[in-house]
Design an enzyme around this catalytic site. Structure first.
Site, PDB file in Angstrom:
ATOM      1  CD  GLU A   1     -19.956  24.251 -56.100  1.00  0.00           C
ATOM      2  OE1 GLU A   1     -21.094  24.489 -56.594  1.00  0.00           O
ATOM      3  OE2 GLU A   1     -19.380  23.132 -55.879  1.00  0.00           O
TER       4      GLU A   1
ATOM      5  CB  CYS B   1     -22.421  23.161 -53.579  1.00  0.00           C
ATOM      6  SG  CYS B   1     -21.551  21.719 -53.443  1.00  0.00           S
TER       7      CYS B   1
ATOM      8  CB  ALA C   1      -7.027   2.456 -94.190  1.00  0.00           C
TER       9      ALA C   1
ATOM     10  CG  ASP D   1      -7.827  -0.782 -86.434  1.00  0.00           C
ATOM     11  OD1 ASP D   1      -7.545  -1.312 -87.596  1.00  0.00           O
ATOM     12  OD2 ASP D   1      -8.132   0.271 -86.700  1.00  0.00           O
TER      13      ASP D   1
ATOM     14  N   GLY E   1     -15.615   2.709 -86.654  1.00  0.00           N
ATOM     15  CA  GLY E   1     -15.072   2.911 -87.751  1.00  0.00           C
ATOM     16  C   GLY E   1     -16.096   3.872 -88.783  1.00  0.00           C
TER      17      GLY E   1
END
Length: 366
Positions: free
Chosen positions: A55, A87, A165, A203, A301
């Site tokens: 705002e 605000c 995979a 990984d 995973g």
């Protein structure tokens, strides 16, 4: 103003608000549009770190022209004094005559007080415009206020038969470049990216946003109860690129291992184990919520995803399906959940299907 016009300008405000997602936690990513007739006078969204609010940005653009205008805000304007004034009071001071909001703010410091301040000043308030879309956009903030945890988006990239995979562990790449780029955009729209320790070990991922010219990086969270992660891997060598939080069980972590990661600059988060001696997923999310996170993007995973689903902690499931089949010997996208009947399985509702390159993305919600 006609209901169609209210919806049109609120949809614009929602689009603006999404620009702040992932970069303004623990604050909500709010959007605001200031309108006089059919003319847009100011636009704003919550800025990095949560300040300034949407705002304030939009009112600054509109300037004196905001007097007599209508403000469209995707969440009830705040009513409390924090780092900045409320605000709601800023809108009153600017002289707007109408405020249209999508949702009430459940934060106890606001919770209707923002709307009350506006009405007490003689401003006409219309609530609930495009509420369903706003609820989805603000889900992380709403979940943190209501449940003390961030919302969770679980992402899977799998073959048509649900494998992530081959039997040997090869997974790069099941999906195409366009889908992988979209995943980076999803990371950017979340406060943090979460993986389990098994994924981090297998990984050695970076978990950063790449290829989009991102000005910020999400927090990287790894849940590894013993901190048995590659001490010289890519996570360890990239702490200058993005924050790294390591959730672990202090009772199962060797002190020298914990000291190694602290010395590198990682933040260690102690989480108690559940009955299976793994990190308790509900306790983990409560801890992350207490740290301010509102939107969490989980990339695996399989065992970790199963634990989140089994605990009822997944708010959105995003699946990227590639046009290949890996067979029963491939590794499943979700680990064992111990289900004995279909009635026990989490059931999600389809929300969106999009073709991305040669792959299909489907988004499912609770």
């Amino acid at each position: 103003m006609a209901q169609a016009e209210d919806s049109r300008f609120m949809r614009l405000a929602l689009t603006l608000g999404r620009r702040g997602q992932g970069n303004c936690w623990p604050n909500p990513a709010v959007g605001c549009v200031i309108v006089q007739g059919a003319r847009i006078l100011g636009r704003g969204w919550t800025k990095p770190g949560g300040r300034p609010h949407a705002e304030v940005v939009a009112l600054a653009q509109a300037g004196a022209a905001a007097r007599g205008a209508t403000a469209y805000v995707t969440l009830e304007p705040c009513a409390h004094h924090g780092k900045t004034p409320p605000c709601a009071e800023a809108l009153v001071a600017a002289g707007v005559t109408r405020v249209v909001t999508a949702l009430s703010d459940p934060d106890p410091r606001v919770a209707g007080r923002g709307h009350a301040i506006l009405r007490a000043a003689g401003i006409h308030v219309t609530e609930g415009v495009e509420a369903a879309s706003a609820r989805r956009d603000h889900l992380g903030f709403l979940t943190r206020v209501a449940e003390g945890r961030p919302m969770v988006t679980l992402k899977l990239a799998s073959s048509l038969d649900g494998r992530i995979a081959t039997a040997s562990g090869e997974s790069q790449w099941i999906t195409g470049a366009e889908a992988r780029r979209h995943v980076h955009a999803l990371r950017l729209a979340h406060d943090a990216v979460l993986v389990g320790g098994g994924t981090a070990r297998a990984d050695d991922p970076l978990l950063t946003v790449r290829g989009l010219g991102a000005a910020h990086q999400p927090v990287r969270v790894v849940a590894a109860r013993r901190l048995d992660l590659p001490g010289a891997g890519r996570l360890a060598s990239s702490l200058s690129e993005a924050p790294l939080w390591l959730a672990h069980d202090p009772d199962q972590t060797r002190p020298e291992v914990a000291a190694h990661w602290r010395d590198l600059g990682a933040t260690l988060i102690g989480v108690p184990p559940g009955p299976d001696r793994q990190l308790d997923p509900a306790a983990l999310l409560q801890t992350l919520g207490a740290a301010g996170l509102t939107r969490l993007f989980c990339e695996g995973g399989g065992s970790f995803g199963a634990a989140l689903l089994g605990a009822g902690l997944v708010d959105e499931l995003v699946v990227f399906s590639a046009g290949l089949v890996l067979g029963a010997e491939g590794r499943p996208g979700i680990g064992a959940m111990g289900l004995g009947a279909l009635a026990e399985a989490p059931r999600l509702r389809l929300q969106e299907v999009i073709q991305i390159g040669g792959d299909v993305m489907s988004r499912w919600g609770r």
